[in-house]
Scaffold this active site. Sequence first.
Site, PDB file in Angstrom:
ATOM      1  N   TYR A 112       0.855  -1.191   0.000  1.00  0.00           N
ATOM      2  CA  TYR A 112       0.000   0.000   0.000  1.00  0.00           C
ATOM      3  C   TYR A 112       0.893   1.245   0.000  1.00  0.00           C
ATOM      4  O   TYR A 112       0.682   2.187  -0.761  1.00  0.00           O
ATOM      5  CB  TYR A 112      -0.911  -0.010   1.226  1.00  0.00           C
ATOM      6  CG  TYR A 112      -1.627   1.293   1.463  1.00  0.00           C
ATOM      7  CD1 TYR A 112      -1.067   2.253   2.305  1.00  0.00           C
ATOM      8  CD2 TYR A 112      -2.836   1.577   0.852  1.00  0.00           C
ATOM      9  CE1 TYR A 112      -1.699   3.467   2.522  1.00  0.00           C
ATOM     10  CE2 TYR A 112      -3.479   2.796   1.065  1.00  0.00           C
ATOM     11  CZ  TYR A 112      -2.904   3.731   1.901  1.00  0.00           C
ATOM     12  OH  TYR A 112      -3.540   4.934   2.111  1.00  0.00           O
ATOM     13  N   LYS A 166     -22.020   3.034  22.660  1.00  0.00           N
ATOM     14  CA  LYS A 166     -21.859   4.468  22.935  1.00  0.00           C
ATOM     15  C   LYS A 166     -20.363   4.716  23.140  1.00  0.00           C
ATOM     16  O   LYS A 166     -19.818   4.492  24.208  1.00  0.00           O
ATOM     17  CB  LYS A 166     -22.650   4.890  24.168  1.00  0.00           C
ATOM     18  CG  LYS A 166     -22.678   6.412  24.345  1.00  0.00           C
ATOM     19  CD  LYS A 166     -23.636   6.859  25.428  1.00  0.00           C
ATOM     20  CE  LYS A 166     -23.665   8.392  25.520  1.00  0.00           C
ATOM     21  NZ  LYS A 166     -22.315   8.978  25.708  1.00  0.00           N
ATOM     22  N   GLU A 181     -18.438   9.394  15.859  1.00  0.00           N
ATOM     23  CA  GLU A 181     -17.550   9.606  17.006  1.00  0.00           C
ATOM     24  C   GLU A 181     -16.104   9.343  16.617  1.00  0.00           C
ATOM     25  O   GLU A 181     -15.805   8.290  16.029  1.00  0.00           O
ATOM     26  CB  GLU A 181     -17.968   8.649  18.136  1.00  0.00           C
ATOM     27  CG  GLU A 181     -17.427   8.998  19.496  1.00  0.00           C
ATOM     28  CD  GLU A 181     -18.353   9.925  20.277  1.00  0.00           C
ATOM     29  OE1 GLU A 181     -19.387  10.346  19.723  1.00  0.00           O
ATOM     30  OE2 GLU A 181     -18.041  10.202  21.457  1.00  0.00           O
TER      31      GLU A 181
HETATM   32  C1  IWH Z   1       3.472   1.816   5.934  1.00  0.00           C
HETATM   33  C2  IWH Z   1       1.998   1.617   6.219  1.00  0.00           C
HETATM   34  C3  IWH Z   1       1.062   1.775   5.213  1.00  0.00           C
HETATM   35  C4  IWH Z   1      -0.291   1.573   5.479  1.00  0.00           C
HETATM   36  C5  IWH Z   1      -0.699   1.203   6.744  1.00  0.00           C
HETATM   37  C6  IWH Z   1      -2.146   0.980   7.064  1.00  0.00           C
HETATM   38  N1  IWH Z   1      -2.937   0.785   5.846  1.00  0.00           N
HETATM   39  C7  IWH Z   1      -2.831  -0.410   5.199  1.00  0.00           C
HETATM   40  C8  IWH Z   1      -3.595  -0.658   4.077  1.00  0.00           C
HETATM   41  C9  IWH Z   1      -3.501  -1.989   3.381  1.00  0.00           C
HETATM   42  N2  IWH Z   1      -2.586  -2.851   3.823  1.00  0.00           N
HETATM   43  O1  IWH Z   1      -4.275  -2.225   2.458  1.00  0.00           O
HETATM   44  C10 IWH Z   1      -4.462   0.328   3.570  1.00  0.00           C
HETATM   45  C11 IWH Z   1      -4.547   1.557   4.233  1.00  0.00           C
HETATM   46  C12 IWH Z   1      -3.753   1.787   5.385  1.00  0.00           C
HETATM   47  O2  IWH Z   1      -3.783   2.877   5.996  1.00  0.00           O
HETATM   48  C13 IWH Z   1       0.252   1.046   7.766  1.00  0.00           C
HETATM   49  C14 IWH Z   1      -0.191   0.657   9.161  1.00  0.00           C
HETATM   50  C15 IWH Z   1       1.594   1.263   7.508  1.00  0.00           C
END
Ligand code: IWH
Length: 322
Positions: A34, A114, A172
Amino acid sequence: MTTKQHLDALKQQLRHHEYQYHVLDAPEIPDAQYDKLMQELKQIEAEHPEWVTNDSPTQRVGAAPLAAFDTVRHEIPMLSLDNVFDEESYLAFDKRVGDRLKNREPQTFCCELKLDGLAVSLLYENGELVQAATRGDGTLGENITSNVRTIRAIPLRLIGDNIPVRIEIRGEVFMPQKGFEAINEEARRSGGKIFANPRNAAAGSLRQLDPRITAKRPLMFYCYGVGIIEGGVLPDTHYERLMQFKSWGLPVSDYVQLCTGSSEVLDFYHKIEEERPNLGFDIDGVVIKINSIATQEDLGFVSRAPRWATAFKFPAQEQITV
Ligand SMILES: Cc1ccc(Cn2cc(C(N)=O)ccc2=O)c(C)c1
């Protein structure tokens, strides 16, 4: 494909993976992959700044800190809920509802956690997040858009169909317990501010004037309702509306459940009371709402609180002193 097509494809892929990870809790790719896609997008945007859009997945961490927060007037007030604290007063709520509704069959309620965090309002126009505000006093809140944009679980653009032209999502923002312990540990090391509890940590993180600080805080969000709806129609029950919001990329807690009649509601309350220590985030009760929107409108509000809903609080937990 052209570079512009590659840029658009990357934005679509990143949004998809954010949805899988933050909304479905079902990532399809490793975090590192990602991240690689994100770096590719950042590279193309660096080469073509004129192609950068406000809703790009790269545009989460704001620029310079604000001098102060602007004030936002909520077109539809964000009201607080009445509380009940025990079964007897819950049953009195249930009876009041039944008495007002003339019809005698048991009502269907949408039951939710909640969350012990901070209520926020998210305004989406043409599917794009254009404003985020705190509840404030219910009528006037603070414009915290640049801070809310840093919360990865909150989509910068809604995905899917039947999205109203203007829709205000309410929910929230909270900090999971593990994230709370981590930032306090960090604060002890660096001499930064130590927060008393996750709720204060979430509030403090959202009230940062510098979004780069907010971006480093492990904040989460679950939506629970809607304010403004313009240029579109929503399903006519609360539960179906939440499922619709989830399909658009907004996180909805898996603990949302329909209950018919007071005994099913009490079962839900006791089930969550047992689950509470294992949730991984603080809650201070459950919220019980009439599911039918038409019935909610029949019941309306008394003074500032809806007649059609109540918070159902747990007894205060004895706070362990550390
Ligand atoms: C370096 C890094 C990149 C992304 C993330 C968390 N995350 C992962 C994905 C995924 N795996 O599809 C998608 C969005 C996202 O926010 C972390 C904790 C660390």
